[in-house]
Design an enzyme around this catalytic site. Sequence first.
Site: not given
Length: 304
Positions: A88, A113, A83, A146
């Site tokens: 990120y 996401k 994930d 997200h």
Amino acid sequence: MVNWYCHHPQVDTCAAKAKRRTVFCNEVSSHSFSHELRPSMNFLELNDGNRLPQIGLGTWPMSNEEAESAVRAAIEIGYRQVDTASLYSNERGVGAAIRNSGVHRSEISVTTKLANDKHGYDSTLRSFDESAKRLGVDYIDLYLIHAPRPHISLYVETWKAFIRLAEEGRVRSIGVSNFQHDQLSKLIAETDVVPAVNQIEIHPAKPQIQARNFHEGLGIVTQSWAPLGKGTLLTDPECIRIAEKHKKTPAQIIIRWHVEKGLALVPKSITPLRLVENISVFDFALDAEDINSLDDMKPLSKLV
């Protein structure tokens, strides 16, 4: 309805030594994991017919370097779901680890996401292309919005772009993250497409029973982020007591709680031992007393 599958992954072995957290090793341990010794994995069936490994590896807030090392180690151990997210800033590291893992791409489920500032139909399509390029993949297994960002109210148009990506085969499954009842209802009412997954904060101190029941009624798999309460639950006296009873770690007890609730989850670790522990939870079961004790944990404020 949760459908269970058992799979024993096969990958090429590698040897290694553990390093400090900030310079995580590229390998798993000083010994190899044979096919027989690797932990088994449960798979959950999604409402689109695809399957999702019940336990995946979360990668927030890893750097690209940390993510590459942790993901390669996790795949060697037996993880088959990773994930990540545009937010990120580690998709390149995740993608490099998958390419260099020695495991066929089709055996690894990749979740990423949409960035929160990329809502809107055209913007979503462009952002997807950017994520796929950073990951170095031709398709993404699970693509999530997200967050709904209701103040700009573009999540329906965004979802329509997700539907197009799925129809074109560029995404296998589409879902959302951090969506509430009203937002899910609007999404479904205006598109007639039910998300496969809603990823939300869940752990024994925040069980989200209403949300889970709502998802189950729609055939949506609930996936837990921060499933260990960002570590805050590991010192809970009841959790420690149950861990000692089963000769397991507190983290394994909490992860097993998620498993027995039929939840998917993405615990994060960059430590080889913890990676092994987090996935080694299919050889024991919690009894009713254990479950009730964990269900009675005091609520925590939202984790960020």
